[in-house]
Design an enzyme around this catalytic site. Sequence first.
Site, mmCIF file in Angstrom:
data_model
loop_
_atom_site.group_PDB
_atom_site.id
_atom_site.type_symbol
_atom_site.label_atom_id
_atom_site.label_comp_id
_atom_site.label_asym_id
_atom_site.label_seq_id
_atom_site.Cartn_x
_atom_site.Cartn_y
_atom_site.Cartn_z
ATOM 1 C CD GLU A 26 40.671 70.641 -56.531
ATOM 2 O OE1 GLU A 26 40.570 70.647 -57.785
ATOM 3 O OE2 GLU A 26 41.149 69.689 -55.900
ATOM 4 C CE1 TYR A 86 39.540 50.866 -63.378
ATOM 5 C CE2 TYR A 86 37.673 49.529 -64.111
ATOM 6 C CZ TYR A 86 38.999 49.628 -63.691
ATOM 7 O OH TYR A 86 39.770 48.516 -63.598
ATOM 8 N NE ARG A 125 39.996 54.186 -58.463
ATOM 9 C CZ ARG A 125 41.207 53.633 -58.503
ATOM 10 N NH1 ARG A 125 41.517 52.829 -59.497
ATOM 11 N NH2 ARG A 125 42.094 53.912 -57.575
ATOM 12 C CG ASP A 184 42.370 57.698 -53.277
ATOM 13 O OD1 ASP A 184 42.862 57.431 -54.385
ATOM 14 O OD2 ASP A 184 42.453 58.808 -52.720
#
Lengths: 654, 654
Positions: free
Chosen positions: B69, B180, B163, B165
């Site tokens: 990542e 969501y 989702r 922040d």
Amino acid sequence: RELTMVNETQHTCSASSSSKSDGGSSSGGESSKDSSRCSTPVLDADRHERLREKMRRRQESGDKWFSLEFFPPRTANAAVNLISRFDRMGAGGPLFIDVTWHPAGDPGSDKETSSMIIANTAVNYCGLETILHMTCCNQTKDDITGHLQKAKRLGLKNIMALRGDPVGEEWEEEVDGFNYAVDLVKHIRNEFDDYFDICVAGYPKGHPEAESYEADLRYLKEKVFAGADFIITQLFFRSETFLKFMKDCQAIGITCPIIPGIFPIQGYHSLRQLVKLSKLEVPQEIKDVIEPIKDNDAAIRNFGVEQAVSMCRELLDSGMVHGLHFYTLNREVATTEVLKRLGLWTEDPRRPLPWAVSAHPKRRVEDVRPIFWASRPKSYIYRTQEWDDFPNGRWGNSSSPAFGELKDYYLFYLKSKSPREELLKMWGEELTGEESVFEVFTCYITGEPNKNGHKVTCMPWNDDPLATETNLLKEQLEKVNRRGILTINSQPNINGKPSTDPIVGWGPSGGYVFQKAYLEFFTSSEIVTALLKVLKKYELRVNYHIVNVKGQNITNAPDLQPNAVTWGIFPGREIIQPTVVDPVSFLSWKDEAFALWIEQWAKLYEEESPSRMIIQYIHDNYYLVNLVDNDFPLENCLWQVVDDTFELLNTQTQ
Amino acid sequence: RELTMVNETQHTCSASSSSKSDGGSSSGGESSKDSSRCSTPVLDADRHERLREKMRRRQESGDKWFSLEFFPPRTANAAVNLISRFDRMGAGGPLFIDVTWHPAGDPGSDKETSSMIIANTAVNYCGLETILHMTCCNQTKDDITGHLQKAKRLGLKNIMALRGDPVGEEWEEEVDGFNYAVDLVKHIRNEFDDYFDICVAGYPKGHPEAESYEADLRYLKEKVFAGADFIITQLFFRSETFLKFMKDCQAIGITCPIIPGIFPIQGYHSLRQLVKLSKLEVPQEIKDVIEPIKDNDAAIRNFGVEQAVSMCRELLDSGMVHGLHFYTLNREVATTEVLKRLGLWTEDPRRPLPWAVSAHPKRRVEDVRPIFWASRPKSYIYRTQEWDDFPNGRWGNSSSPAFGELKDYYLFYLKSKSPREELLKMWGEELTGEESVFEVFTCYITGEPNKNGHKVTCMPWNDDPLATETNLLKEQLEKVNRRGILTINSQPNINGKPSTDPIVGWGPSGGYVFQKAYLEFFTSSEIVTALLKVLKKYELRVNYHIVNVKGQNITNAPDLQPNAVTWGIFPGREIIQPTVVDPVSFLSWKDEAFALWIEQWAKLYEEESPSRMIIQYIHDNYYLVNLVDNDFPLENCLWQVVDDTFELLNTQTQ
């Protein structure tokens, strides 16, 4: 902007090729004709050129050429023989052949003996540049247009436009009809624009019906100015006749190529017949020679060859003649002899591709085929004639995977050339078991006579004797056929031989050709079971496809991908891979290969006869197997695979 | 009927592959997915599979994998460095990489640092399977759809649906909006059907905002049932944490892959930052180790590596974990070290093709490229990104000959990675003549420092040091560069080396690779004049293209056809010819190659300065030359050509 750049190059390219001494040069005469990247590979510039361009290029290069005239045969058997003749005489390198038009013989029909179908066969199946004659008198515009449309559809690109002989004694001009060849030339140009190359006839002595020689010349000029691209002349007996005619044509402004028609005298009666039809007079010096030997065919033919050779030499030496057109009368010996003596017969062992290229314009880009039809190229062309696209470079690229049905395999050009009695002599009047079938295969391989003293020169899958290349494998093939591995196709591995190699070479010179070893055979299920066990040892090296008549199929081919088994690397070109083993088309081939057992072999025998039942048993129970040894730089392992299989069988039976 | 037969085969094939012991077998795990002839060559099954299929296949084969990542960089320079990192870390064989989504950083924009563009670069230019993160809260449906459409257009195939922040402290649910991650998953499936593979986040300790661990698990199940294909977890510090979570997931019916997120601790501050953001608690045993060494970065990193390795071992040993996901924090050393220690870092020297394959689905079939961009693959991809078709098998088949304009060559990924000062040190603060340019080229080849003691590790045409393969030619290259043959690209001839050869090999094993010798260089018109005289002797063997900046072009290439210079022969496949010398695209390359003199080199110097004028002179007057020796089985003759040229020049000047 991109386009501009490309054009800039083109300009600069031509500039540099016209000033070779400056250093830059374009290769040979193959300068680019396309103004942008070519979308198809050009193996041979000939494949893309029109006949008139080929003629012009040969004239410019000073490379003399010849062409051959044939007439349509009367019977289907004669058609089969004529097509073999096309193949053989095509090997000598004619610039084109032409097929005459016989109004009485339903020339535009689909009959196997029609002018249209014979020309179609020459173009598509024999790969010969072909001119179809067409006459116009006593035909409606619609008929003519229909014939021309059909010719175009079949891939014919050249028409010899003739008036034809009026039916009956009296001939009346039809208003609005076609009265002269010039009307046909105009019609072709009107209706088909520049699609066809058009040839017209010239009469060195003037047309017998013309008012005068001069009038006939003016009429010829009219035909040329109406759109004819070149002229082929009626036969003549003295070179002076032609050379005078040519000068006279040029004098009145006819500048297109004029090709002398050469008639090698082949017999007394054919000469008399011709003279009668053409209303030509045979010169006294020829009559003087011929009359005394008129019953000696060989002597007349020898004279004919001599006479033709010396006349052709005079024509070529004049510097005015670049090509010679031969009236063959569908015969082979005399014309071939003349051409060989003249040095024009150029049997080029170098093939552009390892298989014969069809001359259909639609098939131009075709440069990959499955190996299965290697010995049945005409059947392959027939079964793919409806394809819209032909694989170019990659077999996987073809979007036309459906092969034509087999229902038409009785078509004459798919049949064996040999008559039934001949086949029975070769393949056995009576079979006593599978072993007698093994024996037939073995005799075909070895070239030895069978037990009744007959040589086996063809098989249902191979119309011709063993190929030179296959001869390299003869010893091994004999051994395995004797034991029931009935081979129908094979090739040795080749690791980079020059493209000019007389046996395995193909393509432009300066290249290298490669092959993977290939073996295809019928065999019993017992042998297949053992073979499959053996093949496990060769899993990473050998690809196999094993199928029976019901379509049960066993393979280790990855993703049903095709396997390239013949390829060539050439200077300045992309890789060509003309032959592949393709898992999908193998199933179409399978149908054909199994059907040949029945259609060509079993049906020689009475129904319910033991011989027929033996062949039927093999058809129903044997498997068709193909093997590829991928490791082409190493020694061919396929013989080891077969040996291991027999060894395994021996161990099991002990 | 044809179709039926094919289907029959397919059936029989699968039957036989599921009963390998019967003899027939399909090769490896690469069973066919297509039900008809494949229209594209499959060099590597991976190229055609979706990420979820790759995951499944790796799980089935028991072949452990890892993924990496990254977050988008802040500056353009950092982006250039990150992309180099993608290339280097991509070499270790990650199953995929993912790029996080930073709502504050305009993540869907065209900025060179946006999440979208970084992911685009990873897929298209680095050839990496890539997941783009996407968050949904505080965004409109239209915005989201727009981002997804853009991602699809750019060739991205995988989305991590999050989702995100909420902005500000208080968060209110929006009616009809995305509240969501599950809403985003549903939206993607509604709008894009099955196009994307969807990943969702799992929280081994439960989401910090969830009512309970159980409630969070139920919520995760909802996301999976809405269409997510797999789960990547938040980081954790103990293997038990993950294994319990996984069992709990399975207990409630979550059966998709769950991939543990691994965070090798790399520093005290990054750990604290992360803990704060994720609201995770660092276990006491880790705190106990770290606190005493918090000022010793190396010690913390060593500990982090140890801790990660031992946790990963536990996970893999559990038998429940098939892949590991690494939070790299855009750093290289720690993650690489962990992967190497685990034996997961598999730098496979065997390339599927001799150039890096783009992972864009549109480019799947691409398997031919011009050799010119060999050292600038990203520029090639950039300049062909608008092509609708990619050449498959034959370069001549491409219907998209227009190369993208150069106007965008300032794009960050086409720029040099080195800053101006660095380049001046390498290429000379001050040039005194053409010879000082020769010197730079020579130093680049030899690897020796220049007269100011700096090594020349890149050139405008080569961003990286000399390729291993080119090293084979080092001695010869040095000699000719010293004399003003300024080489920018070359390859030796290869006559059938195994495809597994560590230096020149590529493609599946069991094959053989081949090359024609190639040499590309800039040189003066004086040398070109002599070279052209010499090339006459090599007319049939050597193909050449010689062009100056104005587009004057001298060539002996037949019909502007491409020349295949790299090809491979593999078991059970068609021939692959991945590299060609194409006369048409050479003119596009010419523009780029000449522009690099100015854009990368001349512009380092003041306008009107002598150094700049020297480079400008070369740009304006030199020629770009490429030479191919077609006779690949013989010794490369291109050095002889160059030697002959210098000899001719010597004779002339004497």
